[in-house]
Design an enzyme around this catalytic site. Structure first.
Site, PDB file in Angstrom:
ATOM      1  N   HIS A 399     -55.632 -37.925 -51.418  1.00 55.01           N
ATOM      2  CA  HIS A 399     -56.162 -38.772 -52.164  1.00 55.01           C
ATOM      3  C   HIS A 399     -56.445 -40.265 -51.625  1.00 55.01           C
ATOM      4  CE1 HIS A 399     -55.570 -36.730 -56.228  1.00 55.01           C
ATOM      5  NE2 HIS A 399     -54.626 -36.090 -55.310  1.00 55.01           N
ATOM      6  N   LYS A 590     -58.377 -51.608 -62.482  1.00 56.50           N
ATOM      7  CA  LYS A 590     -58.017 -50.828 -61.575  1.00 56.50           C
ATOM      8  C   LYS A 590     -56.659 -51.429 -60.813  1.00 56.50           C
ATOM      9  CE  LYS A 590     -61.922 -51.037 -59.553  1.00 56.50           C
ATOM     10  NZ  LYS A 590     -62.183 -49.671 -59.614  1.00 56.50           N
ATOM     11  N   ARG A 591     -55.955 -50.724 -60.005  1.00 57.61           N
ATOM     12  CA  ARG A 591     -54.806 -51.078 -59.613  1.00 57.61           C
ATOM     13  C   ARG A 591     -55.110 -52.449 -58.431  1.00 57.61           C
ATOM     14  NH1 ARG A 591     -49.519 -49.195 -59.532  1.00 57.61           N
ATOM     15  NH2 ARG A 591     -48.829 -50.793 -58.266  1.00 57.61           N
ATOM     16  N   LYS A 596     -59.650 -52.902 -52.974  1.00 55.18           N
ATOM     17  CA  LYS A 596     -60.347 -52.753 -54.002  1.00 55.18           C
ATOM     18  C   LYS A 596     -61.183 -53.980 -54.196  1.00 55.18           C
ATOM     19  CE  LYS A 596     -57.430 -49.371 -56.204  1.00 55.18           C
ATOM     20  NZ  LYS A 596     -58.122 -48.217 -56.517  1.00 55.18           N
ATOM     21  N   THR A 700     -61.831 -42.942 -60.551  1.00 56.94           N
ATOM     22  CA  THR A 700     -62.199 -42.255 -61.599  1.00 56.94           C
ATOM     23  C   THR A 700     -62.548 -43.417 -62.741  1.00 56.94           C
ATOM     24  OG1 THR A 700     -59.902 -42.202 -62.015  1.00 56.94           O
ATOM     25  CG2 THR A 700     -60.915 -40.240 -61.148  1.00 56.94           C
ATOM     26  N   LYS A 704     -65.568 -43.042 -65.905  1.00 54.45           N
ATOM     27  CA  LYS A 704     -65.209 -43.516 -67.255  1.00 54.45           C
ATOM     28  C   LYS A 704     -66.218 -44.468 -67.849  1.00 54.45           C
ATOM     29  CE  LYS A 704     -60.382 -42.459 -66.498  1.00 54.45           C
ATOM     30  NZ  LYS A 704     -59.402 -43.022 -65.733  1.00 54.45           N
TER      31      LYS A 704
HETATM   32  C1  NBG Z   1     -56.201 -42.620 -55.594  1.00 55.37           C
HETATM   33  C2  NBG Z   1     -57.544 -43.004 -54.987  1.00 55.37           C
HETATM   34  C3  NBG Z   1     -58.636 -43.100 -56.127  1.00 55.37           C
HETATM   35  C4  NBG Z   1     -58.612 -41.677 -56.591  1.00 55.37           C
HETATM   36  C5  NBG Z   1     -57.194 -41.207 -57.103  1.00 55.37           C
HETATM   37  C6  NBG Z   1     -57.411 -39.917 -57.640  1.00 55.37           C
HETATM   38  C7  NBG Z   1     -53.779 -42.733 -54.741  1.00 55.37           C
HETATM   39  C8  NBG Z   1     -53.171 -42.444 -53.628  1.00 55.37           C
HETATM   40  N1  NBG Z   1     -55.050 -42.379 -54.585  1.00 55.37           N
HETATM   41  O1  NBG Z   1     -59.711 -43.617 -55.401  1.00 55.37           O
HETATM   42  O2  NBG Z   1     -57.290 -44.451 -54.343  1.00 55.37           O
HETATM   43  O3  NBG Z   1     -59.504 -41.602 -57.393  1.00 55.37           O
HETATM   44  O4  NBG Z   1     -56.479 -41.147 -56.164  1.00 55.37           O
HETATM   45  O5  NBG Z   1     -57.841 -39.081 -56.703  1.00 55.37           O
HETATM   46  O6  NBG Z   1     -53.301 -42.967 -55.731  1.00 55.37           O
END
Ligand code: NBG
Length: 855
Positions: A399, A590-591, A596, A700, A704
């Protein structure tokens, strides 16, 4: 871990007292010689009627909560309601389990350290088609469903996208009738609750279990023992074969908590099994009686710490011993649980026909040597047989691309905590490197590069490599990400096994993120194309022609406005914010992470503010916008916390300045979570997806927003690439460098100061922040943010700044034409059906799992 914990020595097992309750898996499947006919009849749910619901609800309230309705608290009512809904689903759950045992189909065992579930009540009512019945039934009791729904504290057992993805996937599998068990950890404290004090993030413990959790069913009698520490010993078995055994030093018990995962209107209920850690020995009575209470419970505290708290980080590894304990704890419980569940006579050679363990990132990868250990040391297989089985049971999803987010466990730590597993990893590595040597004789550099064991900066186990060696497949989560994995991060492995590396683009569940979160839009869609889209999202395409229908566009805009009003009402109560409903709603949630680029968004806002207040631009010429941020920063991530502080500081000044009144408003509601996302996303006009190209694995949130009719401004990164291709360039605001351009600039040497010096808008924007304008005149407050941008800027925000501003101007122009904008928004919905997690699951099934649905 930071403070060193001395391991607790192995507790001596006590002889069972006569009245010890029976525990252990042997209780499952006992045949009762005689039984009442009712026990043989299928379990039936309560009647699907208002009266039936009322009866069940009152029964729960009276017998389970032990109160009369007139004396009940709101939590009594919520709990009774949750149990009522659960009772409707139980019959289906038992039936699903029965069918499963009868047919023994191949199951997906999803191993994930995180599940960001969101509230359960609304989703379960939806899945069981109980909304109307429940609403009427409660009204008949003088209660309000919405009020009771807001009583639920969401289980925040995840950090962000990765955990939410796991939750979407298990929802889809249940809805698609695919046997799946989700395995994870029942953290006593989930992701921290974020508050702001003078604009700065302050974390509070998330005691989500304080009022109980009506959705879980604990099974302490089925607890699994998990061992740690100690050493290994060689011995010769009865057949003269040399074997190893693990003499562990201490252990804990894993107690399973079952949670229902209902499919949408299909009668299937899968299981999510989360493990809670419990001490094998509660406390030392002798020490307790001698008065040293702290010492008496030391072992217990130590053991129970394992499932105490979710690690509050999702993009950098926490080299914490406790985290490794957590990882091993839950996979050891899960693998043992799955194997035991196959019955005592099960031949483990058939395991690959029964299960695929999907590794959600590297967190559960220690499962690979654990299965090997069970096969070798407990079941007497030889190495080749054991590897033949293990090598077919796992698949790995990566991920990230950030090198610092790929877990590497120090050999020292791993050897101390899991000595037998380290031996097994060494052997896996030796055999693997042998293979590499055969493929590339004399390529010593490659051997070093591919070794599962890293030598620098300290000896460590590269968990992603271990997963790549053991997995039948390795997948990235969007096309670009998978390509970069293949070409860069895991390139050597892809050269060795080209077919192993595949892509499965992420998806999101339309049940929670459309049907539940956006009833206005959902009703409109259902009126237009029928209800089938909820489980067949590609059918949204049928909406495309309606983008040209002015009546439909009007209805669509009305739904958007209604969603803004719903959001305004929620934010008023939740945060005391008064959200304008007549401005463009521009959202970045988002985080918080530098890659980002929340700072880029902030620079846009400050540039508009600076241009208006300095008189360069007339306020009347600026499109009214409300900017909404939602983001948690990892508690140890200093720069992220500075950025949060800065966003709040800018918001405060902008919102109070009469010169920009009615034009610019900035809100940052604290503690962004799934519950807030469900309100926020449906109301958004503009979706900000502005990471540096090549950094966001997928995203994701981007999906949404598009599915809820927001138009995206975004870079060519992650799944943005695929969103743009599907919705079309006219309905997506693309800007910024491409990934190859980013690489080229990096290689050439990126000097952010050059952009600062040469772009007057950028300069005055940064200068305004540096001047202390947003910090009561104190230039030191945000100096770390400014100097980091001007001097370092690892994620090249300054390089993309002018392109971003130019794209925002295109946004304004498009937004000024309401019809054109609404058309784009509708086409975003109509063309985003691909991003259903049902489609992701179909891809996993077809390309990796081979698990057919069980009807
Ligand atoms: C996150 C990515 C996102 C991705 C999500 C689900 C981690 C390590 N990765 O871009 O930063 O959408 O995983 O796949 O949390």
């Amino acid at each position: 871990m930071s403070e060193s914990v001395s391991p607790v020595s192995a507790p001596t097992p006590l002889p069972p007292a006569d009245e010890s309750p029976a525990v252990g898996p042997h209780l499952r499947g006992v045949e009762f010689p005689q039984t009442h006919p009712l026990a043989l009849a299928p379990v039936t749910p309560p009647p699907h009627t208002v009266d039936g619901f009322v009866r069940e609800f009152l029964h729960e309230l009276n017998t389970d909560q032990g109160v009369a309705l007139s004396r009940s608290s709101i939590n009594d009512q919520y709990t009774a309601l949750a149990h009522t809904v659960r009772n409707y689903l139980t019959a289906r759950w038992l039936e699903t389990g029965r069918k499963q045992r009868e047919t023994s189909p191949k199951s997906v065992a999803y191993l994930s350290a995180e599940y960001l579930l969101g509230r359960q009540l609304g989703n379960n009512l939806l899945a069981a088609d109980l909304n109307e019945v429940a609403e009427k039934a409660l009204r008949a009791c003088g209660l309000n469903l919405a009020t009771l729904r807001s009583q639920e504290v969401e289980p925040g057992l995840g950090n962000g996208g990765l955990g939410r993805l796991a939750a979407c996937f298990i929802d889809s599998l249940a809805t698609m009738n695919v046997p799946c068990i989700g395995y994870g950890i029942r953290y006593e404290y989930g992701i921290f609750r974020q508050t702001f004090v003078d604009g700065e993030q302050v974390e509070q413990a998330d005691s989500w279990l304080a009022l109980g959790n009506p959705w879980e069913i604990p099974h302490p009698e089925a607890a699994v023992q998990v061992n740690f520490g100690g050493e290994t010993e060689k011995y010769t078995d009865d057949d003269g074969a040399e074997r190893t055994r693990w003499l562990s030093e201490w252990n804990v018990r894993g107690v399973p908590y079952n949670i229902m995962v209902p499919g949408y209107l299909n009668g299937r209920v899968n299981t999510l099994r989360l493990w809670g850690a419990q001490a094998t020995q509660a406390f030392d009575l002798t020490i307790f009686n001698a008065g040293d209470y702290a010492q008496a419970v030391r072992a217990q505290t130590f053991a129970e710490n394992i499932s105490k708290v979710l690690y509050p980080e999702d993009s950098t590894p926490q080299g914490k011993e406790l985290r490794l304990q957590q990882q091993y704890f839950f996979v050891a419980c899960s693998i043992r649980d799955f194997i035991d569940g196959q019955g005592p006579d099960f031949d483990l050679r058939q395991l690959p026909e029964r299960v695929i363990f999907q590794l959600n990132d590297t967190h559960p990868v220690i499962a690979v040597p654990e299965l090997m250990r069970i096969l070798l040391d407990e079941r007497g297989f030889d190495w080749d047989e054991a590897w033949a089985i293990t090598g077919k049971c796992f698949a790995y999803t990566c991920h990230t691309l950030l090198p610092e987010a790929l877990e590497v466990w120090s050999v020292d730590l791993l050897g101390r905590l899991l000595p037998r597993h380290l031996e097994i990893i060494y052997r896996i590595n030796n055999e693997f490197l042998e293979r590499v040597r055969e493929a590339w004789p004399d390529d010593y550099l490659r051997l070093g590069r591919m070794s599962i064991i890293a030598e620098y900066p300290e000896r460590g186990v590269r968990m992603a490599y271990l997963a790549a060696v053991a997995g039948i497949k390795v997948n990235g989560v969007a096309e670009l990400h998978s390509q970069l994995l293949r070409d860069n991060v895991l390139n050597d492995f892809a050269e060795l096994w080209p077919d192993k590396f595949i892509n499965v683009t992420n998806g999101v569940t339309p049940r929670r993120f459309m049907k539940l979160a956006n009833p206005h839009l959902s009703d409109l869609i259902t009126d237009a194309i029928g209800p089938g889209w909820v489980t067949d999202l590609e059918r949204l395409q049928e909406l495309a022609p309606l983008a040209d229908d002015s009546e439909f566009r009007e209805a669509f805009s009305a739904a958007k406005l209604a969603n803004k009003v719903r959001l305004r009402d929620r934010l008023r109560v939740r945060d005391g914010i008064d959200l304008p409903t007549d401005a463009m709603l521009d959202v970045m949630v988002k985080r918080l992470h530098e890659y980002k680029r929340q700072t880029l968004k902030l620079l846009h806002i400050v540039s508009l503010y600076e241009q208006i207040t300095s008189g360069k631009v007339a306020a009347a010429d600026v499109t009214p916008r409300t900017f909404v941020f939602g983001a948690k920063a990892a508690p140890g991530y200093r720069m992220a916390k500075h950025i949060i502080h800065l966003i709040n500081a800018v918001g405060k000044v902008v919102n109070e300045d009469p010169q920009v009144e009615g034009r610019l408003t900035v809100f940052f509601p604290a503690n962004y979570n799934v519950t807030l996302a469900e309100r926020l996303i449906p109301a958004a006009d503009l979706s900000e997806q502005i990471s540096l190209a090549g950094m966001e694995a997928s995203g994701t949130g981007n999906m949404k927003f598009a599915l809820n009719g927001a138009v995206t401004i975004g870079t060519d990164d992650g799944a943005n690439v695929e969103i743009r291709k599907l919705v079309g360039d006219d309905h997506f605001f693309l800007f910024g460098m491409t990934e190859p351009e980013v690489s080229a600039l990096g290689a050439k040497g990126y000097i952010p100061g050059e952009y600062y010096e040469s772009d007057p808008v950028l300069k005055s924007t940064l200068d305004l922040i540096a001047s202390g304008h947003f910090s009561d005149g104190d230039p030191r407050t945000f100096e770390p943010v400014v100097s980091n941008l001007v001097a370092n800027d690892r994620f090249m925000a300054l390089a993309d700044f002018s392109a971003y501003l130019e794209a925002q101007k295109r946004v304004d122009a498009h937004y000024a034409d309401t019809d054109a904008w609404t058309r784009s928004a509708i086409l975003n919905v109509a063309r985003s059906g691909f991003f259903s997690s049902d489609r992701s699951m179909r891809d996993y099934i077809k390309r990796i799992w081979g698990t057919p649905p069980v009807l």
